[in-house]
Design a protein around this motif. Structure first.
Motif, PDB file in Angstrom:
ATOM      1  N   THR A 142     123.831  17.123  29.937  1.00 20.16           N
ATOM      2  CA  THR A 142     122.406  16.824  29.916  1.00 20.16           C
ATOM      3  C   THR A 142     121.705  17.609  28.823  1.00 20.16           C
ATOM      4  O   THR A 142     121.966  18.799  28.630  1.00 20.16           O
ATOM      5  N   LYS A 143     120.803  16.931  28.107  1.00 19.65           N
ATOM      6  CA  LYS A 143     119.987  17.637  27.126  1.00 19.65           C
ATOM      7  C   LYS A 143     118.984  18.544  27.849  1.00 19.65           C
ATOM      8  O   LYS A 143     118.493  18.202  28.924  1.00 19.65           O
ATOM      9  N   PRO A 144     118.650  19.701  27.250  1.00 26.50           N
ATOM     10  CA  PRO A 144     117.608  20.542  27.850  1.00 26.50           C
ATOM     11  C   PRO A 144     116.310  19.752  27.998  1.00 26.50           C
ATOM     12  O   PRO A 144     115.965  18.944  27.142  1.00 26.50           O
ATOM     13  N   ALA A 145     115.597  19.984  29.097  1.00 27.57           N
ATOM     14  CA  ALA A 145     114.345  19.273  29.359  1.00 27.57           C
ATOM     15  C   ALA A 145     113.203  20.271  29.451  1.00 27.57           C
ATOM     16  O   ALA A 145     113.328  21.304  30.135  1.00 27.57           O
ATOM     17  N   PRO A 146     112.082  20.007  28.790  1.00 27.71           N
ATOM     18  CA  PRO A 146     110.948  20.928  28.851  1.00 27.71           C
ATOM     19  C   PRO A 146     110.495  21.221  30.277  1.00 27.71           C
ATOM     20  O   PRO A 146     110.150  22.358  30.599  1.00 27.71           O
ATOM     21  N   ALA A 147     110.496  20.199  31.146  1.00 24.34           N
ATOM     22  CA  ALA A 147     109.986  20.374  32.510  1.00 24.34           C
ATOM     23  C   ALA A 147     110.726  21.496  33.243  1.00 24.34           C
ATOM     24  O   ALA A 147     110.118  22.275  33.998  1.00 24.34           O
ATOM     25  N   PHE A 148     112.033  21.605  33.026  1.00 26.49           N
ATOM     26  CA  PHE A 148     112.804  22.622  33.728  1.00 26.49           C
ATOM     27  C   PHE A 148     112.430  24.020  33.223  1.00 26.49           C
ATOM     28  O   PHE A 148     112.293  24.962  34.004  1.00 26.49           O
ATOM     29  N   TYR A 149     112.235  24.156  31.919  1.00 28.54           N
ATOM     30  CA  TYR A 149     111.835  25.449  31.358  1.00 28.54           C
ATOM     31  C   TYR A 149     110.421  25.827  31.787  1.00 28.54           C
ATOM     32  O   TYR A 149     110.123  27.013  32.011  1.00 28.54           O
ATOM     33  N   LEU A 150     109.533  24.854  31.910  1.00 27.27           N
ATOM     34  CA  LEU A 150     108.175  25.137  32.367  1.00 27.27           C
ATOM     35  C   LEU A 150     108.204  25.657  33.805  1.00 27.27           C
ATOM     36  O   LEU A 150     107.480  26.608  34.143  1.00 27.27           O
ATOM     37  N   LEU A 151     109.049  25.052  34.639  1.00 26.25           N
ATOM     38  CA  LEU A 151     109.211  25.537  36.015  1.00 26.25           C
ATOM     39  C   LEU A 151     109.798  26.941  36.014  1.00 26.25           C
ATOM     40  O   LEU A 151     109.356  27.814  36.784  1.00 26.25           O
ATOM     41  N   ALA A 152     110.777  27.185  35.149  1.00 24.11           N
ATOM     42  CA  ALA A 152     111.389  28.519  35.061  1.00 24.11           C
ATOM     43  C   ALA A 152     110.342  29.578  34.736  1.00 24.11           C
ATOM     44  O   ALA A 152     110.343  30.673  35.313  1.00 24.11           O
ATOM     45  N   CYS A 153     109.427  29.250  33.831  1.00 18.67           N
ATOM     46  CA  CYS A 153     108.356  30.196  33.479  1.00 18.67           C
ATOM     47  C   CYS A 153     107.507  30.539  34.695  1.00 18.67           C
ATOM     48  O   CYS A 153     107.187  31.711  34.942  1.00 18.67           O
ATOM     49  N   ASP A 154     107.136  29.526  35.473  1.00 17.63           N
ATOM     50  CA  ASP A 154     106.299  29.765  36.656  1.00 17.63           C
ATOM     51  C   ASP A 154     107.018  30.635  37.678  1.00 17.63           C
ATOM     52  O   ASP A 154     106.427  31.567  38.247  1.00 17.63           O
ATOM     53  N   ILE A 155     108.298  30.353  37.909  1.00 15.95           N
ATOM     54  CA  ILE A 155     109.060  31.121  38.901  1.00 15.95           C
ATOM     55  C   ILE A 155     109.233  32.567  38.447  1.00 15.95           C
ATOM     56  O   ILE A 155     109.017  33.507  39.221  1.00 15.95           O
ATOM     57  N   GLU A 184     113.505  31.039  24.111  1.00 22.99           N
ATOM     58  CA  GLU A 184     114.424  29.894  24.075  1.00 22.99           C
ATOM     59  C   GLU A 184     113.658  28.573  24.077  1.00 22.99           C
ATOM     60  O   GLU A 184     113.991  27.643  23.336  1.00 22.99           O
ATOM     61  N   MET A 185     112.654  28.503  24.926  1.00 29.07           N
ATOM     62  CA  MET A 185     111.872  27.282  25.096  1.00 29.07           C
ATOM     63  C   MET A 185     111.194  26.873  23.789  1.00 29.07           C
ATOM     64  O   MET A 185     111.214  25.703  23.394  1.00 29.07           O
ATOM     65  N   LEU A 186     110.599  27.834  23.104  1.00 27.86           N
ATOM     66  CA  LEU A 186     109.932  27.539  21.838  1.00 27.86           C
ATOM     67  C   LEU A 186     110.931  27.081  20.776  1.00 27.86           C
ATOM     68  O   LEU A 186     110.620  26.230  19.936  1.00 27.86           O
ATOM     69  N   GLY A 187     112.148  27.631  20.828  1.00 25.83           N
ATOM     70  CA  GLY A 187     113.174  27.225  19.871  1.00 25.83           C
ATOM     71  C   GLY A 187     113.743  25.846  20.152  1.00 25.83           C
ATOM     72  O   GLY A 187     114.042  25.089  19.222  1.00 25.83           O
ATOM     73  N   LEU A 188     113.853  25.506  21.443  1.00 19.87           N
ATOM     74  CA  LEU A 188     114.443  24.219  21.820  1.00 19.87           C
ATOM     75  C   LEU A 188     113.482  23.050  21.641  1.00 19.87           C
ATOM     76  O   LEU A 188     113.894  21.931  21.340  1.00 19.87           O
ATOM     77  N   PHE A 189     112.179  23.313  21.836  1.00 21.89           N
ATOM     78  CA  PHE A 189     111.209  22.212  21.834  1.00 21.89           C
ATOM     79  C   PHE A 189     110.053  22.485  20.867  1.00 21.89           C
ATOM     80  O   PHE A 189     108.892  22.577  21.278  1.00 21.89           O
ATOM     81  N   PRO A 190     110.342  22.625  19.582  1.00 22.27           N
ATOM     82  CA  PRO A 190     109.270  22.904  18.614  1.00 22.27           C
ATOM     83  C   PRO A 190     108.273  21.748  18.552  1.00 22.27           C
ATOM     84  O   PRO A 190     108.659  20.582  18.516  1.00 22.27           O
TER      85      PRO A 190
END
Length: 398
Positions: A318-331, A347-353
């Motif tokens: 699976t490709k990385p998905a922004p939604a999962f990283y956004l949830l990770a930030c909240d947790i 990592e998030m900023l690098g994966l989803f410029p």
């Protein structure tokens, strides 16, 4: 998921079951191979490929139709929509601008102008253009609908709901307006009206999975999880599982049911099982989200970090998905895991410029938890410029 890894909620009408669509696609492809200069069958093929989620192939077929039949406005509009939704906004602008020369109707010209502005993220101008089109043709639900979707995209929920209601006055069973209107009504706390929207969807489309899931959630929130009413809710969950046994939403519906019964330990079992067998991100997302909601913070942190590491290192299909990283930030922010949080933000900023949701979330995290105000301002200011109508971005920047 789009090729970029982003996810969007897209309402697509499927013209037939999967097997029938597959047979139809093969039949049309054979016909086009024998008669390559025709465009009507090619247009049919493009529409079925679009509904089947094969957007790159559909775009190629729509392009052929436009080339052979340049005055076909329907093909141009669908081609433009697909290009915009897959991030090829510059190409979509060219399609819409070319279409204008074949249109005399003032309302349609306004609509095309709005679509062009939408591709350029000029949401206020786009909404005004759609409003003008709707004023000229108030009986055209499409103009009201696009105005509503634009307001929704710009985080203007009150204006969005009013426009959806205008579309529903024209067509009370407009699936797009009912689907998104429900979300806004829930946000405003209007649960009875939200339930009415869901019931209307199921009247017209009894096997709509999202509506069925929402009906279950509303019943659970109302406390209809015991006695005869509870049996009815369980029956709806069984129906959802029969229709979509492999989708995480079926397991999540089970979780919601047990959660509102106060059976928190039992609530997590179906999601844990689904996450362990999941090939995509959705199962893990739902599991981590509900661990977080039920106060299992330590387990939520452990699982969200494990999944982020696997996504970042390419250990899954699976490709990385922004939604999962956004949830990770909240947790991680909620649990005070600042060291891990900073790594995830990087990592998030690098994966989803260039992803505005990622930049907004990263800016807020950097400002609130690490006092990196200058960098946070740069990130959020960029979102304010690219999405001028986004109230959340302006509030965060302020």
């Amino acid at each position: 998921p789009l090729p970029s890894g982003q996810k969007q909620l897209l309402t697509v009408f499927l013209p037939a079951p999967a097997l029938q669509r597959k047979i139809k696609i093969k039949t049309l492809e054979d016909y086009i191979e024998r008669y390559p200069n025709g465009w009507k069958k090619r247009l049919q093929l493009a529409e079925i490929l679009y509904a089947n989620g094969e957007w790159e192939r559909a775009a190629q077929q729509f392009s052929h139709v436009v080339e052979k039949h340049p005055r076909n406005l329907s093909a141009r509009l669908l081609l433009g929509q697909m290009l915009r939704r897959t991030g090829r906004e510059g190409e979509a602008v060219a399609v819409y601008k070319e279409a204008v020369q074949y249109v005399q109707n003032e309302s349609t010209r306004c609509f095309l102008s709005g679509m062009t502005d939408l591709c350029k993220h000029r949401v206020d101008t786009a909404a005004a253009a759609f409003a003008k089109a709707a004023e000229l043709e108030p009986w055209n639900e499409i103009f009201h609908r696009f105005r509503a979707l634009t307001h929704m995209y710009a985080k203007q929920p009150v204006k969005a709901l009013r426009a959806f209601e205008a579309a529903l006055e024209v067509n009370p069973h407009d699936l797009v307006s009912l689907t998104h209107g429900y979300e806004l009504l829930v946000e405003f706390g209007c649960l009875d009206r939200a339930e009415e929207y869901v019931n209307r969807v199921l009247e017209a489309y009894p096997t709509d999975l999202l509506a069925l899931k929402r009906q279950i959630k509303i019943r659970c929130r109302k406390g209809l999880v015991h006695g005869d009413e509870g049996k009815t809710t369980r029956g709806l969950i069984r129906r959802l599982k029969q229709l979509a046994p492999d989708l995480p939403m079926a397991n999540e519906a089970d979780t919601v049911y047990h959660f509102y019964r106060g059976e928190w330990t039992k609530a997590l079992v179906p999601l844990e099982s689904a996450a362990k067998n999941a090939t995509g991100v959705d199962g893990w997302y739902a599991y981590c989200l509900w661990l977080y909601r039920t106060g299992n913070y330590e387990t939520a942190v452990r699982n969200v970090l494990k999944r982020c590491r696997m996504l970042f290192n390419g250990e899954t299909d699976t490709k990385p998905a922004p939604a999962f990283y956004l949830l990770a930030c909240d947790i991680l922010a909620e649990t005070g895991e600042k060291e891990h949080l900073k790594k995830i933000v990087r990592e998030m900023l690098g994966l989803f410029p260039g992803d505005w949701q990622v930049e907004l979330k990263a800016g807020v995290m950097l400002a609130v938890h690490f006092q990196e105000y200058s960098r946070a301002q740069r990130l959020i200011r960029a979102v304010c410029r690219s999405h001028a109508g986004n109230a959340d971005a302006h509030f965060a920047y302020g």
